[in-house]
Design an enzyme around this catalytic site. Structure first.
Site, short mmCIF file in Angstrom:
data_model
loop_
_atom_site.label_atom_id
_atom_site.label_comp_id
_atom_site.label_asym_id
_atom_site.label_seq_id
_atom_site.Cartn_x
_atom_site.Cartn_y
_atom_site.Cartn_z
N SER A 24 0.84 -1.19 0.00
CA SER A 24 0.00 0.00 0.00
C SER A 24 0.87 1.23 0.00
O SER A 24 2.00 1.22 0.52
CB SER A 24 -0.90 0.00 1.24
OG SER A 24 -1.55 1.24 1.39
N TYR A 45 -3.72 2.53 11.13
CA TYR A 45 -3.58 1.86 9.83
C TYR A 45 -2.19 2.11 9.25
O TYR A 45 -1.51 1.20 8.83
CB TYR A 45 -4.65 2.37 8.88
CG TYR A 45 -4.57 1.81 7.48
CD1 TYR A 45 -4.85 0.48 7.23
CD2 TYR A 45 -4.22 2.63 6.40
CE1 TYR A 45 -4.80 -0.03 5.94
CE2 TYR A 45 -4.17 2.12 5.12
CZ TYR A 45 -4.46 0.80 4.90
OH TYR A 45 -4.40 0.30 3.62
#
Length: 239
Positions: free
Chosen positions: A128, A141
């Site tokens: 990511s 996160y």
């Protein structure tokens, strides 16, 4: 999830026999039942918890019995939360870390030996861009994803160095913001989404199909000289 399902669809269309894994077995079976391709060996859906070594081992044995030794492994499992770190409880933190960090370690450890024995295989790790930059209410996160980014990127590169000579190509794809349920925190706010889109060259959110196309490329002969590559699929957001 949305990206995983799109990857399964694209790989099945490319002729792969696909093993769909999900924490929820019925969801995996439903995805598999909707995939194109030949009747045999076809596609299969399996319940699996990538956080648990015994679960990964059991599903690997089932896949080998049903479909044979996998040539391709795609690590796409990931979870996401939006809240301040001070509001996050320990159980949720562990859930994020174990899914995003421990999962790819367990699956690579389980499926690599068969690829090495065959002297032929391919692994695509989905990371990511969240590890590249932080964000409001995303400490829970971005911290594990930053670790995930570092772990999956370094895992990718290390495995490419260690096992490229064994015939296994290992590469990494890093999506940006993608139009799936994981992006509900912004895609349900049209004005916020428009403001965000104005900040990147592509001027729009990405699609799960575009990520699936990236995986298909990394698994194709066209990427035969890519070992340890890290591709950013983020509309230019990290350019």
């Amino acid at each position: 999830g949305g990206i995983g399902s799109a990857i399964c669809q694209r790989l099945a269309a490319d002729g792969f026999a696909v093993a769909c894994l999900d924490l929820r077995g019925p969801d995996a079976e439903k995805t598999a039942a909707q995939l194109p391709g030949p009747a045999e060996p076809g596609a299969r859906g399996y319940a699996a918890d990538v956080r648990d070594a015994a679960s990964v081992r059991a599903v690997a044995e089932a896949i080998r019995a049903d479909l044979g030794t996998p040539w391709l492994l795609v690590n796409a499992a990931g979870v996401f939360t939006i809240q301040y770190l001070t509001d996050l409880d320990e159980a949720e933190w562990d859930w994020i870390i174990d899914t995003n960090l421990k999962g790819p370690f367990l699956t690579c450890r389980e499926f690599l030996p068969g690829m090495i024995e065959a002297h032929d295989g391919c692994i695509v790790n989905i990371a990511s861009t969240a590890g590249v930059r932080g964000g409001r209410r995303r400490a829970a996160y971005s911290t594990p994803k930053g670790g995930l980014e570092g772990k999956r990127v370094q895992l990718t590169r290390s495995l490419a160095i260690d096992h490229g000579p064994d015939g296994v190509r290992v590469n990494c794809l890093c999506p940006g913001l993608i139009d799936t349920e994981m992006a509900d925190w912004i895609r349900q706010d049209e004005e916020a989404l428009e403001r965000w889109a104005a900040t990147i060259p592509a001027r729009r959110i990405g699609t799960a199909r575009e990520i699936a196309d990236g995986v298909a490329y990394l698994a194709s002969d066209g990427a035969s000289y890519l070992y340890g590559a890290v591709l950013m699929a983020d509309g230019g957001g990290t350019a």
